[in-house]
Design a protein around this motif. Structure first.
Motif, mmCIF file in Angstrom:
data_model
loop_
_atom_site.group_PDB
_atom_site.id
_atom_site.type_symbol
_atom_site.label_atom_id
_atom_site.label_comp_id
_atom_site.label_asym_id
_atom_site.label_seq_id
_atom_site.Cartn_x
_atom_site.Cartn_y
_atom_site.Cartn_z
ATOM 1 N N TRP A 175 0.836 -1.213 0.000
ATOM 2 C CA TRP A 175 0.000 0.000 0.000
ATOM 3 C C TRP A 175 0.870 1.262 0.000
ATOM 4 O O TRP A 175 0.598 2.212 -0.725
ATOM 5 C CB TRP A 175 -0.940 -0.046 1.208
ATOM 6 N N VAL A 221 -16.123 5.399 -6.591
ATOM 7 C CA VAL A 221 -16.930 6.239 -5.686
ATOM 8 C C VAL A 221 -17.638 7.293 -6.543
ATOM 9 O O VAL A 221 -17.029 7.855 -7.453
ATOM 10 C CB VAL A 221 -16.022 6.925 -4.642
ATOM 11 N N GLY A 243 -17.618 7.332 -11.237
ATOM 12 C CA GLY A 243 -18.285 6.092 -10.834
ATOM 13 C C GLY A 243 -19.753 5.969 -11.221
ATOM 14 O O GLY A 243 -20.351 4.900 -11.076
HETATM 15 P P1 NDP Z 1 -15.736 -2.662 1.410
HETATM 16 O O1 NDP Z 1 -16.063 -2.192 2.782
HETATM 17 O O2 NDP Z 1 -15.933 -4.091 1.043
HETATM 18 O O3 NDP Z 1 -14.188 -2.281 1.096
HETATM 19 C C1 NDP Z 1 -13.661 -1.024 1.432
HETATM 20 C C2 NDP Z 1 -12.254 -0.877 0.836
HETATM 21 O O4 NDP Z 1 -11.776 0.449 1.127
HETATM 22 C C3 NDP Z 1 -11.231 -1.846 1.436
HETATM 23 O O5 NDP Z 1 -10.260 -2.169 0.458
HETATM 24 C C4 NDP Z 1 -10.605 -0.979 2.551
HETATM 25 O O6 NDP Z 1 -9.312 -1.384 2.921
HETATM 26 C C5 NDP Z 1 -10.548 0.357 1.859
HETATM 27 N N1 NDP Z 1 -10.466 1.479 2.790
HETATM 28 C C6 NDP Z 1 -11.451 1.948 3.596
HETATM 29 N N2 NDP Z 1 -10.999 3.003 4.318
HETATM 30 C C7 NDP Z 1 -9.695 3.191 3.957
HETATM 31 C C8 NDP Z 1 -8.678 4.105 4.350
HETATM 32 N N3 NDP Z 1 -8.906 5.052 5.276
HETATM 33 N N4 NDP Z 1 -7.455 4.012 3.767
HETATM 34 C C9 NDP Z 1 -7.211 3.068 2.840
HETATM 35 N N5 NDP Z 1 -8.136 2.154 2.418
HETATM 36 C C10 NDP Z 1 -9.361 2.223 2.982
HETATM 37 O O7 NDP Z 1 -16.572 -1.689 0.432
HETATM 38 P P2 NDP Z 1 -17.039 -1.956 -1.083
HETATM 39 O O8 NDP Z 1 -15.943 -2.655 -1.785
HETATM 40 O O9 NDP Z 1 -18.384 -2.547 -1.101
HETATM 41 O O10 NDP Z 1 -17.210 -0.453 -1.634
HETATM 42 C C11 NDP Z 1 -16.083 0.404 -1.830
HETATM 43 C C12 NDP Z 1 -16.558 1.688 -2.498
HETATM 44 O O11 NDP Z 1 -17.059 1.399 -3.807
HETATM 45 C C13 NDP Z 1 -17.700 2.385 -1.758
HETATM 46 O O12 NDP Z 1 -17.345 3.732 -1.616
HETATM 47 C C14 NDP Z 1 -18.897 2.283 -2.681
HETATM 48 O O13 NDP Z 1 -19.655 3.461 -2.666
HETATM 49 C C15 NDP Z 1 -18.244 2.121 -4.054
HETATM 50 N N6 NDP Z 1 -19.072 1.330 -4.983
HETATM 51 C C16 NDP Z 1 -19.438 1.892 -6.194
HETATM 52 C C17 NDP Z 1 -20.200 1.193 -7.104
HETATM 53 C C18 NDP Z 1 -20.606 1.830 -8.398
HETATM 54 O O14 NDP Z 1 -21.505 1.291 -9.073
HETATM 55 N N7 NDP Z 1 -19.986 2.916 -8.814
HETATM 56 C C19 NDP Z 1 -20.639 -0.204 -6.822
HETATM 57 C C20 NDP Z 1 -20.179 -0.721 -5.544
HETATM 58 C C21 NDP Z 1 -19.435 0.036 -4.666
HETATM 59 P P3 NDP Z 1 -9.085 -2.443 4.141
HETATM 60 O O15 NDP Z 1 -9.264 -3.807 3.526
HETATM 61 O O16 NDP Z 1 -7.715 -2.173 4.593
HETATM 62 O O17 NDP Z 1 -10.139 -2.130 5.187
#
Ligand code: NDP
Length: 281
Positions: A175, A221, A243
């Motif tokens: 990372w 996002v 997104g």
């Molecule tokens: P998850 O909770 O499954 O995953 C979140 C991800 O973000 C993990 O990789 C996590 O890392 C990382 N993360 C969170 N906070 C931080 C931080 N402070 N620093 C670094 N990494 C961070 O969520 P989803 O995968 O379901 O969704 C992720 C995003 O995608 C959301 O914002 C959602 O709105 C968007 N989305 C958009 C879609 C679209 O159609 N455009 C469809 C689906 C989702 P770690 O593993 O280390 O916690």
């Protein structure tokens, strides 16, 4: 819209679900394409998904979308899975079949790639995906299937390692070191929740100095639509993809599966969703 006994029914199951833009999108498509269909929000609490699916099928629904927190449980509950759902380990679209079975699909990854293609992005070369959550998994699987060489950086490295093992492809990088890899990438994707309104953000300007001029930067996002990453990429003169297009593209397959018509993903559809997002919907 007149609802009769012949109206085809679908909806979105989530908890909470009131924020979802899917009802506005699908009902707009029904009106636009002259489809006698209706799509409703379905608040279903954790633990009640199996009963809800059974009841909706018995009530004659064509199918449903499934969103947070039910995507993994839906994966376990359906009778058949598409290849995309198996790769994603999650289901976001279910079709109730005439023989009483449920077929689960995951359209997030194909929606992401379809949106990139709509922006004339070449699906080749090296892509760097930030994130290893549910959405990242679908995006990474679809990029691998499209022929990209995928690097993955996630704050929690173990999660990225597990994802690579499950998908049988991709390479994990640290990372803290992802900016060092940018020089050889044609695509950077933010699939974390960094930049999401109300969540933590990141300094993107310094890392993007390493980006080659021809690189595309995509953010999944979409609230806000212009995320801090996309703003920094634009300032650096890079091509950007937001997104919202993914959101629209991933919905099209469900609409077609339930209502038998492939819906438009044009500028008007985008305006409709933007209006809702700006109103806080
Ligand atoms: P998850 O909770 O499954 O995953 C979140 C991800 O973000 C993990 O990789 C996590 O890392 C990382 N993360 C969170 N906070 C931080 C931080 N402070 N620093 C670094 N990494 C961070 O969520 P989803 O995968 O379901 O969704 C992720 C995003 O995608 C959301 O914002 C959602 O709105 C968007 N989305 C958009 C879609 C679209 O159609 N455009 C469809 C689906 C989702 P770690 O593993 O280390 O916690």
């Amino acid at each position: 819209m007149t609802i009769s006994g012949k109206t085809m029914l679908a909806g979105v199951i989530g908890w909470p679900v009131s924020h979802s833009r899917s009802p506005a999108l699908h009902n707009y498509w029904c009106a636009r394409h002259g489809v006698d269909g209706a799509y409703v929000p379905l608040p279903v609490a954790p633990g009640a998904l199996a009963a809800a699916l059974k009841g909706l099928m018995a009530a004659g629904f064509r199918g449903v979308n499934v969103t947070i927190p039910h995507k993994e449980e839906a994966f376990r509950l359906v009778d058949a899975l598409t290849a995309a759902a198996k790769r994603a380990g999650a289901v976001n679209t279910i079709r109730f079949e005439p023989d009483g079975t449920m077929r689960g699909d995951c359209t997030d990854g194909t929606g992401f790639v379809a949106n990139l293609e709509a922006h004339d992005c070449a699906m080749s070369g090296q892509a760097l995906v930030l994130g290893a959550g549910g959405a990242a998994r679908a995006v990474i699987a679809a990029l691998l299937d499209a022929g990209c060489d995928v690097l993955i950086a996630n704050r929690t490295r173990d999660r990225a390692e597990s994802l690579v093992a499950a998908l049988g492809g991709g390479t994990v990088i640290d990372w803290d070191r992802w900016p060092d890899a940018l020089a050889r990438c044609t695509l950077l994707v933010n699939a974390t929740s960094l930049g999401l309104a109300g969540h933590q953000d990141h300094d993107w300007t310094a890392p993007l100095r390493e980006a080659p001029a021809g690189m595309t930067v995509a953010d999944i996002v979409y609230v806000p639509l212009e995320t801090p990453l996309l703003r920094a990429a634009k300032a650096r003169g890079l091509k950007t993809v937001d997104g919202l297009g993914m959101l629209i593209q991933q919905a099209r397959a469900g609409f077609a599966a339930w209502f038998g018509t492939w819906p438009d993903a044009d500028a008007e559809t985008r305006v409709l969703l933007l209006r809702g997002l700006n109103e806080g919907g």
